[in-house]
Design a protein around this motif. Structure first.
Motif, short mmCIF file in Angstrom:
data_model
loop_
_atom_site.label_atom_id
_atom_site.label_comp_id
_atom_site.label_asym_id
_atom_site.label_seq_id
_atom_site.Cartn_x
_atom_site.Cartn_y
_atom_site.Cartn_z
N UNK A 53 34.56 32.81 27.95
CA UNK A 53 35.23 33.12 29.21
C UNK A 53 36.05 34.41 29.06
N UNK A 54 35.97 35.27 30.04
CA UNK A 54 36.79 36.49 30.06
C UNK A 54 37.85 36.29 31.14
N UNK A 57 33.08 35.95 38.79
CA UNK A 57 33.83 35.49 39.96
C UNK A 57 34.44 36.66 40.73
N UNK A 58 34.75 36.43 41.99
CA UNK A 58 35.44 37.40 42.87
C UNK A 58 34.63 38.67 43.16
N UNK A 59 33.31 38.57 43.12
CA UNK A 59 32.50 39.79 43.25
C UNK A 59 32.46 40.33 44.69
N UNK A 78 32.90 35.42 33.68
CA UNK A 78 33.73 36.62 33.80
C UNK A 78 34.69 36.46 34.98
N UNK A 79 36.00 36.46 34.67
CA UNK A 79 37.01 36.26 35.71
C UNK A 79 38.29 37.01 35.32
N UNK A 80 38.17 38.33 35.19
CA UNK A 80 39.32 39.15 34.78
C UNK A 80 39.40 40.38 35.68
N UNK A 81 39.90 41.51 35.16
CA UNK A 81 40.10 42.70 36.00
C UNK A 81 38.79 43.12 36.68
#
Ligand SMILES: C[S@@+](CC[C@H](N)C(=O)[O-])C[C@H]1O[C@@H](n2cnc3c(N)ncnc32)[C@H](O)[C@@H]1O
Length: 215
Positions: free
Chosen positions: A61-62, A159-161, A132-135
């Motif tokens: 996980x990032x 996430x959050x793309x 991937x869920x970072x900057x």
């Protein structure tokens, strides 16, 4: 207003979600009260289905934050997995360690401290799923550095793309977010055209991209 789905749809979906374990609900309350961005409830539920059906044993996980998504993934598989998660903020790592110690999955999660771009280039282990869920401005870099770490048949979930809908239309773009939006658009174009991968963008939460690495 999420700008990804209509409010009434979101409210309805959230309304019918099953209750979570108490330690997870405590984390959800903490995140709301302290403005820590963790995965939305419907994204957590989506991950549960994905993990239960795919059963990835080794997960990377990032972006740990308080450890919520890592614990959701452990909970989905009742601990039948190992999670390595990367976080750069000491205060978040401390909180994550505290929350993880209250869960049944202390021995399943290993937090690596540092900038993900550096940590990812030092890792040599292989993974079945990478989250991937970072900057958001660095997704292309995180993804590129993750590709060698992913086993064939594995998945990268980002996430959050869609970033509050801004990625899909200029009408929603806030000026100070222009660069992030531009980078996310390049990222989505890249993963959709990437040879050896099949990707799909799903309008759940703030937008989730699933990228399958061909066997
Ligand atoms: C959206 S939060 C992660 C939420 C977590 N995945 C969850 O749902 O419980 C993003 C986290 O990534 C961390 N982060 C952002 N960019 C990073 C980077 N380049 N390297 C390491 N950590 C990073 C932030 O400090 C933050 O805690």
């Amino acid at each position: 207003m999420s700008n990804i789905s209509e409010d009434y749809i979101l409210e309805y979906i959230r309304d019918i979600l099953p209750r979570r374990e108490e330690y997870l609900e405590e984390m959800e309350r903490y995140a709301i009260e302290n403005h820590v961005p963790i995965i939305e409830p419907e994204v957590a539920q989506f991950l549960r289905v994905l993990l239960k059906s795919k059963k990835p044993k080794d997960i990377l996980e990032v972006g740990t934050a308080i450890g919520y998504s890592a614990l959701v993934m452990c909970d989905a598989q009742k601990g039948d997995c190992r999670i390595t998660t990367i976080e750069r903020r000491d205060d978040m790592i401390k909180l994550a360690e505290e929350f993880i110690s209250k869960s049944p999955y202390k021995s399943n999660i290993n937090i690596l401290r540092g900038e993900a771009e550096d940590v990812l280039s030092e890792i040599t282990d292989k993974y079945d799923l990478i989250f991937i869920d970072a900057a958001k401005g660095q997704y292309l870099e995180f993804f590129s550095r993750s590709m060698n770490l992913l086993r064939p048949g594995g998945l990268i979930v980002s996430d959050n793309v869609l970033f509050k809908g801004m990625v899909a239309t200029d009408k929603l773009v806030i000026r100070r977010k222009k660069t992030i939006v531009k980078r996310l658009r390049s990222f989505l174009k890249y993963i959709n055209e990437l040879e050896g991968y099949t990707s799909s963008v799903i309008p759940v939460g703030d937008g989730l991209a699933l990228s399958y690495k061909e066997v």
